[in-house]
Design a protein around this motif. Sequence first.
Motif, PDB file in Angstrom:
ATOM      1  N   GLU A  29      12.251  31.421 -17.799  1.00 53.78           N
ATOM      2  CA  GLU A  29      13.079  30.214 -17.798  1.00 53.78           C
ATOM      3  C   GLU A  29      12.438  29.150 -18.677  1.00 53.78           C
ATOM      4  O   GLU A  29      11.225  29.069 -18.772  1.00 53.78           O
ATOM      5  CB  GLU A  29      13.249  29.695 -16.369  1.00 53.78           C
ATOM      6  CG  GLU A  29      14.124  30.599 -15.520  1.00 53.78           C
ATOM      7  CD  GLU A  29      14.404  30.000 -14.157  1.00 53.78           C
ATOM      8  OE1 GLU A  29      14.544  28.769 -14.055  1.00 53.78           O
ATOM      9  OE2 GLU A  29      14.505  30.786 -13.216  1.00 53.78           O
ATOM     10  N   GLY A  30      13.276  28.355 -19.324  1.00 57.12           N
ATOM     11  CA  GLY A  30      12.782  27.244 -20.117  1.00 57.12           C
ATOM     12  C   GLY A  30      12.998  27.382 -21.610  1.00 57.12           C
ATOM     13  O   GLY A  30      12.533  26.546 -22.382  1.00 57.12           O
ATOM     14  N   CYS A  31      13.720  28.417 -22.033  1.00 56.30           N
ATOM     15  CA  CYS A  31      14.007  28.602 -23.457  1.00 56.30           C
ATOM     16  C   CYS A  31      14.761  27.379 -23.983  1.00 56.30           C
ATOM     17  O   CYS A  31      15.709  26.903 -23.364  1.00 56.30           O
ATOM     18  CB  CYS A  31      14.833  29.864 -23.657  1.00 56.30           C
ATOM     19  SG  CYS A  31      15.341  30.166 -25.360  1.00 56.30           S
ATOM     20  N   ILE A  32      14.350  26.887 -25.150  1.00 60.06           N
ATOM     21  CA  ILE A  32      14.996  25.708 -25.742  1.00 60.06           C
ATOM     22  C   ILE A  32      15.906  26.086 -26.916  1.00 60.06           C
ATOM     23  O   ILE A  32      16.310  25.226 -27.688  1.00 60.06           O
ATOM     24  CB  ILE A  32      13.955  24.659 -26.177  1.00 60.06           C
ATOM     25  CG1 ILE A  32      12.987  25.240 -27.222  1.00 60.06           C
ATOM     26  CG2 ILE A  32      13.204  24.112 -24.959  1.00 60.06           C
ATOM     27  CD1 ILE A  32      12.066  24.211 -27.861  1.00 60.06           C
ATOM     28  N   VAL A  33      16.220  27.343 -27.054  1.00 63.17           N
ATOM     29  CA  VAL A  33      17.105  27.907 -28.088  1.00 63.17           C
ATOM     30  C   VAL A  33      16.781  27.380 -29.492  1.00 63.17           C
ATOM     31  O   VAL A  33      17.664  27.008 -30.242  1.00 63.17           O
ATOM     32  CB  VAL A  33      18.605  27.740 -27.733  1.00 63.17           C
ATOM     33  CG1 VAL A  33      18.965  28.512 -26.496  1.00 63.17           C
ATOM     34  CG2 VAL A  33      19.004  26.281 -27.555  1.00 63.17           C
ATOM     35  N   CYS A  34      15.516  27.431 -29.840  1.00 59.09           N
ATOM     36  CA  CYS A  34      15.077  26.927 -31.143  1.00 59.09           C
ATOM     37  C   CYS A  34      15.282  27.951 -32.255  1.00 59.09           C
ATOM     38  O   CYS A  34      15.195  27.610 -33.426  1.00 59.09           O
ATOM     39  CB  CYS A  34      13.615  26.519 -31.083  1.00 59.09           C
ATOM     40  SG  CYS A  34      12.479  27.912 -30.891  1.00 59.09           S
ATOM     41  N   ASN A  35      15.503  29.203 -31.894  1.00 61.76           N
ATOM     42  CA  ASN A  35      15.777  30.298 -32.830  1.00 61.76           C
ATOM     43  C   ASN A  35      14.535  30.849 -33.532  1.00 61.76           C
ATOM     44  O   ASN A  35      14.645  31.694 -34.412  1.00 61.76           O
ATOM     45  CB  ASN A  35      16.825  29.893 -33.870  1.00 61.76           C
ATOM     46  CG  ASN A  35      17.550  31.094 -34.435  1.00 61.76           C
ATOM     47  OD1 ASN A  35      17.867  32.028 -33.713  1.00 61.76           O
ATOM     48  ND2 ASN A  35      17.790  31.092 -35.732  1.00 61.76           N
ATOM     49  N   ALA A  36      13.352  30.405 -33.163  1.00 59.92           N
ATOM     50  CA  ALA A  36      12.132  30.899 -33.806  1.00 59.92           C
ATOM     51  C   ALA A  36      11.948  32.398 -33.573  1.00 59.92           C
ATOM     52  O   ALA A  36      11.566  33.127 -34.485  1.00 59.92           O
ATOM     53  CB  ALA A  36      10.916  30.136 -33.300  1.00 59.92           C
ATOM     54  N   CYS A  37      12.245  32.875 -32.375  1.00 55.35           N
ATOM     55  CA  CYS A  37      12.042  34.294 -32.071  1.00 55.35           C
ATOM     56  C   CYS A  37      13.003  35.184 -32.860  1.00 55.35           C
ATOM     57  O   CYS A  37      12.598  36.217 -33.405  1.00 55.35           O
ATOM     58  CB  CYS A  37      12.168  34.560 -30.580  1.00 55.35           C
ATOM     59  SG  CYS A  37      13.750  34.055 -29.876  1.00 55.35           S
ATOM     60  N   GLU A  38      14.267  34.792 -32.926  1.00 62.69           N
ATOM     61  CA  GLU A  38      15.239  35.596 -33.671  1.00 62.69           C
ATOM     62  C   GLU A  38      14.922  35.585 -35.164  1.00 62.69           C
ATOM     63  O   GLU A  38      15.091  36.599 -35.847  1.00 62.69           O
ATOM     64  CB  GLU A  38      16.665  35.115 -33.421  1.00 62.69           C
ATOM     65  CG  GLU A  38      17.694  36.037 -34.031  1.00 62.69           C
ATOM     66  CD  GLU A  38      19.122  35.704 -33.646  1.00 62.69           C
ATOM     67  OE1 GLU A  38      20.019  36.404 -34.132  1.00 62.69           O
ATOM     68  OE2 GLU A  38      19.357  34.766 -32.850  1.00 62.69           O
TER      69      GLU A  38
END
Length: 84
Positions: free
Chosen positions: A10-19
């Motif tokens: 929990e806590g993902c900020i959807v920054c897209n760094a992982c994708e």
Amino acid sequence: MAITKVWIEEGCIVCNACEAECPDVFHVTDTSCNINGSVRKDGVDSENRDEMSELNDDVQTAQEAAIEAAAASCPVEVIKFDKV
């Protein structure tokens, strides 16, 4: 060594760094990040936090470096994995 499981806490900020780092494994949605069903033994697209499905055998070593890089680049450190 191989990464057998990867999940998003929990806590993902959807920054897209992982994708951006590992698009074969991670898919950012409007609310979180999913582990692509195509790389999971259960075939489900989700954070994999509840299911804890293993990665497909061919993905465990092929994507190991990219998964580790994605976890290291996560600003909120919610990408977790098991490595054996």
